[in-house]
Scaffold this motif. Structure first.
Motif, PDB file in Angstrom:
ATOM      1  N   TRP A   7       0.832  -1.209   0.000  1.00  0.00           N
ATOM      2  CA  TRP A   7       0.000   0.000   0.000  1.00  0.00           C
ATOM      3  C   TRP A   7       0.869   1.262   0.000  1.00  0.00           C
ATOM      4  CZ3 TRP A   7      -5.224   0.511  -0.578  1.00  0.00           C
ATOM      5  CH2 TRP A   7      -5.987  -0.649  -0.509  1.00  0.00           C
ATOM      6  N   PHE A   8       1.977   1.207   0.737  1.00  0.00           N
ATOM      7  CA  PHE A   8       2.901   2.352   0.787  1.00  0.00           C
ATOM      8  C   PHE A   8       3.487   2.609  -0.598  1.00  0.00           C
ATOM      9  CE2 PHE A   8       7.121   4.231   1.777  1.00  0.00           C
ATOM     10  CZ  PHE A   8       6.657   5.403   2.389  1.00  0.00           C
ATOM     11  N   ALA A  10       2.097   1.838  -3.399  1.00  0.00           N
ATOM     12  CA  ALA A  10       1.021   2.420  -4.215  1.00  0.00           C
ATOM     13  C   ALA A  10       0.934   3.928  -3.964  1.00  0.00           C
ATOM     14  CB  ALA A  10      -0.297   1.744  -3.886  1.00  0.00           C
ATOM     15  N   GLY A  11       1.105   4.315  -2.689  1.00  0.00           N
ATOM     16  CA  GLY A  11       1.092   5.743  -2.324  1.00  0.00           C
ATOM     17  C   GLY A  11       2.239   6.483  -2.991  1.00  0.00           C
ATOM     18  N   LEU A  12       3.416   5.841  -3.012  1.00  0.00           N
ATOM     19  CA  LEU A  12       4.588   6.471  -3.634  1.00  0.00           C
ATOM     20  C   LEU A  12       4.365   6.691  -5.134  1.00  0.00           C
ATOM     21  CD1 LEU A  12       7.689   4.691  -2.020  1.00  0.00           C
ATOM     22  CD2 LEU A  12       6.866   7.001  -1.610  1.00  0.00           C
ATOM     23  N   LEU A  14       1.466   6.907  -6.713  1.00  0.00           N
ATOM     24  CA  LEU A  14       0.453   7.956  -6.872  1.00  0.00           C
ATOM     25  C   LEU A  14       1.069   9.336  -6.599  1.00  0.00           C
ATOM     26  CD1 LEU A  14      -2.540   8.126  -7.592  1.00  0.00           C
ATOM     27  CD2 LEU A  14      -3.058   8.077  -5.142  1.00  0.00           C
ATOM     28  N   GLY A  15       1.931   9.391  -5.600  1.00  0.00           N
ATOM     29  CA  GLY A  15       2.636  10.647  -5.273  1.00  0.00           C
ATOM     30  C   GLY A  15       3.486  11.104  -6.449  1.00  0.00           C
ATOM     31  N   ILE A  18       1.228  12.628  -8.985  1.00  0.00           N
ATOM     32  CA  ILE A  18       0.817  13.979  -8.547  1.00  0.00           C
ATOM     33  C   ILE A  18       1.959  14.971  -8.781  1.00  0.00           C
ATOM     34  CG2 ILE A  18       0.255  15.396  -6.520  1.00  0.00           C
ATOM     35  CD1 ILE A  18      -1.325  13.004  -5.430  1.00  0.00           C
ATOM     36  N   HIS A  19       3.174  14.549  -8.414  1.00  0.00           N
ATOM     37  CA  HIS A  19       4.347  15.416  -8.562  1.00  0.00           C
ATOM     38  C   HIS A  19       4.532  15.834 -10.026  1.00  0.00           C
ATOM     39  CE1 HIS A  19       8.420  16.911  -8.484  1.00  0.00           C
ATOM     40  NE2 HIS A  19       8.831  15.922  -9.268  1.00  0.00           N
ATOM     41  N   LEU A  20       4.512  14.866 -10.926  1.00  0.00           N
ATOM     42  CA  LEU A  20       4.697  15.186 -12.349  1.00  0.00           C
ATOM     43  C   LEU A  20       3.577  16.084 -12.869  1.00  0.00           C
ATOM     44  CD1 LEU A  20       5.924  11.742 -13.758  1.00  0.00           C
ATOM     45  CD2 LEU A  20       7.270  13.815 -13.357  1.00  0.00           C
ATOM     46  N   VAL A  22       1.822  18.255 -11.113  1.00  0.00           N
ATOM     47  CA  VAL A  22       2.013  19.605 -10.568  1.00  0.00           C
ATOM     48  C   VAL A  22       3.064  20.345 -11.386  1.00  0.00           C
ATOM     49  CG1 VAL A  22       2.907  20.905  -8.582  1.00  0.00           C
ATOM     50  CG2 VAL A  22       1.249  19.084  -8.220  1.00  0.00           C
ATOM     51  N   ILE A  23       4.211  19.694 -11.629  1.00  0.00           N
ATOM     52  CA  ILE A  23       5.311  20.342 -12.370  1.00  0.00           C
ATOM     53  C   ILE A  23       4.863  20.737 -13.780  1.00  0.00           C
ATOM     54  CG2 ILE A  23       7.614  19.939 -13.370  1.00  0.00           C
ATOM     55  CD1 ILE A  23       7.604  20.402 -10.320  1.00  0.00           C
TER      56      ILE A  23
ATOM     57  N   ILE B   9      -3.252   5.288   4.177  1.00  0.00           N
ATOM     58  CA  ILE B   9      -1.784   5.292   3.981  1.00  0.00           C
ATOM     59  C   ILE B   9      -1.466   5.737   2.550  1.00  0.00           C
ATOM     60  CG2 ILE B   9       0.231   3.760   3.703  1.00  0.00           C
ATOM     61  CD1 ILE B   9      -0.297   4.276   6.564  1.00  0.00           C
ATOM     62  N   VAL B  10      -2.220   5.204   1.586  1.00  0.00           N
ATOM     63  CA  VAL B  10      -1.990   5.546   0.175  1.00  0.00           C
ATOM     64  C   VAL B  10      -2.210   7.043  -0.049  1.00  0.00           C
ATOM     65  CG1 VAL B  10      -2.809   5.208  -2.191  1.00  0.00           C
ATOM     66  CG2 VAL B  10      -2.606   3.261  -0.675  1.00  0.00           C
ATOM     67  N   THR B  13       0.451   9.241   1.881  1.00  0.00           N
ATOM     68  CA  THR B  13       1.764   9.111   1.227  1.00  0.00           C
ATOM     69  C   THR B  13       1.772   9.845  -0.112  1.00  0.00           C
ATOM     70  OG1 THR B  13       1.928   6.909   2.187  1.00  0.00           O
ATOM     71  CG2 THR B  13       3.530   7.450   0.482  1.00  0.00           C
ATOM     72  N   ALA B  14       0.701   9.659  -0.903  1.00  0.00           N
ATOM     73  CA  ALA B  14       0.641  10.286  -2.229  1.00  0.00           C
ATOM     74  C   ALA B  14       0.659  11.814  -2.110  1.00  0.00           C
ATOM     75  CB  ALA B  14      -0.622   9.827  -2.955  1.00  0.00           C
ATOM     76  N   LEU B  15      -0.124  12.352  -1.163  1.00  0.00           N
ATOM     77  CA  LEU B  15      -0.186  13.812  -1.023  1.00  0.00           C
ATOM     78  C   LEU B  15       1.140  14.383  -0.525  1.00  0.00           C
ATOM     79  CD1 LEU B  15      -3.778  14.317   0.459  1.00  0.00           C
ATOM     80  CD2 LEU B  15      -2.993  14.765  -1.867  1.00  0.00           C
ATOM     81  N   VAL B  17       4.188  12.987  -0.653  1.00  0.00           N
ATOM     82  CA  VAL B  17       5.237  12.811  -1.658  1.00  0.00           C
ATOM     83  C   VAL B  17       4.979  13.726  -2.859  1.00  0.00           C
ATOM     84  CG1 VAL B  17       6.229  11.182  -3.340  1.00  0.00           C
ATOM     85  CG2 VAL B  17       5.833  10.461  -0.986  1.00  0.00           C
ATOM     86  N   GLY B  18       3.748  13.740  -3.360  1.00  0.00           N
ATOM     87  CA  GLY B  18       3.420  14.517  -4.560  1.00  0.00           C
ATOM     88  C   GLY B  18       3.664  16.002  -4.387  1.00  0.00           C
ATOM     89  N   SER B  22       7.186  18.294  -5.109  1.00  0.00           N
ATOM     90  CA  SER B  22       7.022  19.406  -6.064  1.00  0.00           C
ATOM     91  C   SER B  22       7.556  20.701  -5.452  1.00  0.00           C
ATOM     92  CB  SER B  22       5.546  19.587  -6.424  1.00  0.00           C
ATOM     93  OG  SER B  22       5.044  18.403  -6.987  1.00  0.00           O
ATOM     94  N   ALA B  57       8.432  25.320 -14.795  1.00  0.00           N
ATOM     95  CA  ALA B  57       7.641  25.515 -13.577  1.00  0.00           C
ATOM     96  C   ALA B  57       8.319  26.545 -12.669  1.00  0.00           C
ATOM     97  CB  ALA B  57       7.476  24.187 -12.848  1.00  0.00           C
TER      98      ALA B  57
END
Lengths: 183, 185
Positions: A7-8, A10-12, A14-15, A18-20, A22-23, B9-10, B13-15, B17-18, B22, B57
């Motif tokens: 799950w962690f 998966a979070g990474l 997804l993160g 999100i990062h790409l 945003v940029i 957790i997902v 972590t996503a928020l 890290v994302g 950035s 950016a």
């Protein structure tokens, strides 16, 4: 533990997405970028000399206080743009920048054009038309192909002495920035 | 409640890290991608049409007027040669040669507000017999070339070289920009 790691992970992932996102999206949604700030003060199809006394603008655009600046914003959707003018015999440079800050073209007074600026800016469709049908443009114009329509022309001019600033500002504002195809 | 734990957790972590990554990549982390010349760092490739998405950016976020590569290159220094933060109440010397240029300027500004407090340009400078520059950066008037820091606590120096091709040539990584040495505080 293995399930938590999955799950962690998966979070990474997804993160990372999100990062790409945003940029890539920041330039499209920026409201305090150079384009937006200049849009408030720049007239349509004309060069304006930026006010030296406007500290807020100088700070926001990170202007070099040693130089005088002239800017013109235009949209190629309405037709190709022609920049034509003569500058004082001092160091100057010109850049054509896209809305997102990418510099499409730049040159300086030492590049061999003397004190004259003669630039025609075309988008890809207009460039094709230019090649196929031969638009009537003035002699000596340098053709710049721009990948996007919304552009800013920025002229930087160095006044050797502060006393010259006012005269140099007038020179900047006398540069034409027009969609007239024959100049 | 246990069913919500893993999806939570997902999302967290996503928020983190994302958005965290950035923010970092557009602020402090951006230094990691800079080209360094002694105390000076910058992005000589910034002023081209082929800039990377991070630089696009960064430009949008900073809001600055872009400087085309054909026009010049800008470098910033926040630390001296001994890796200490630059302070406006100290005296520094900037000595060395500038790479080929039409004009150069040095600005002293507040690194947070970006307010410029003083600047000098090559046209005002006295040069040594071999074209070297010796500039004193201090809050009090100094003999010779002097740049006023206005006594600010933390300062940042911006060096802009106009019309230079030094950084687009092979071997540009060997260029030595003037060093910045602290003399006294």
């Amino acid at each position: 533990m293995g399930r938590f790691a999955l799950w962690f992970l998966a979070g990474l992932i997804l993160g990372g997405i999100i990062h790409l996102s945003v940029i890539l999206l920041v330039p499209n949604f920026a409201e305090r970028d150079a384009w937006s700030r200049l849009a408030k003060i720049a007239p349509d199809q004309a060069f304006i000399a930026l006010d030296h006394g406007n500290e807020e603008l100088a700070r926001a655009l990170q202007l070099d206080p040693a130089l005088s600046y002239g800017v013109c914003q235009f949209d190629l959707a309405r037709g190709p743009m022609f920049i034509d003018g003569k500058l004082p015999h001092s160091f100057w440079s010109i850049a054509v920048a896209a809305r997102d800050g990418r510099v499409i073209y730049s040159t300086t007074s030492r590049a061999g054009s003397g004190d004259e600026i003669k630039i025609g800016v075309f988008n890809p469709a207009q460039s094709r038309l230019l090649a196929e049908e031969g638009l009537d443009i003035g002699q000596g114009f340098l053709i710049v192909n721009a990948p996007s329509d919304q552009l800013t022309a920025i002229v930087r001019l160095w006044p050797d002495h502060d006393a010259l600033r006012q005269r140099y500002d007038q020179a900047l504002e006398s540069i034409s920035c027009t969609q007239d195809s024959v100049i | 409640m246990k069913q919500l734990f893993y999806p939570l957790i997902v999302v967290v972590t996503a928020l983190v890290v994302g958005f965290g990554l950035s923010y970092y990549s557009l602020e402090d982390g951006r230094e990691l991608t800079a080209t360094h010349y002694g105390v000076w760092s910058g992005w000589p490739e910034l002023g081209t049409a082929q800039i990377d998405p991070y630089s696009r950016a960064h430009l949008a976020r900073q809001g600055m007027l872009p400087l085309g590569k054909g026009e010049g290159v800008r470098f910033a220094a926040r630390k001296d040669a001994e890796d200490n933060w630059l302070r406006g109440d100290c005296r520094y010397t900037m000595q060395g040669h500038m790479p080929n240029h039409a004009l150069w300027t040095v600005q002293v500004r507040n690194p947070v507000t970006r307010q410029v407090y003083g600047h000098v340009e090559s046209g005002q400078m006295l040069f040594g017999p071999n074209g070297e520059i010796d500039l004193t950066i201090a809050p009090q008037v100094q003999p010779g070339n002097w740049l006023n820091t206005d006594g600010l606590e933390r300062i940042e120096l911006l060096l802009t070289l106009y019309d230079t091709n030094a950084f687009s040539k092979l071997g540009s990584e060997e260029i030595a920009l003037p060093q910045l040495v602290k003399e006294a505080c």
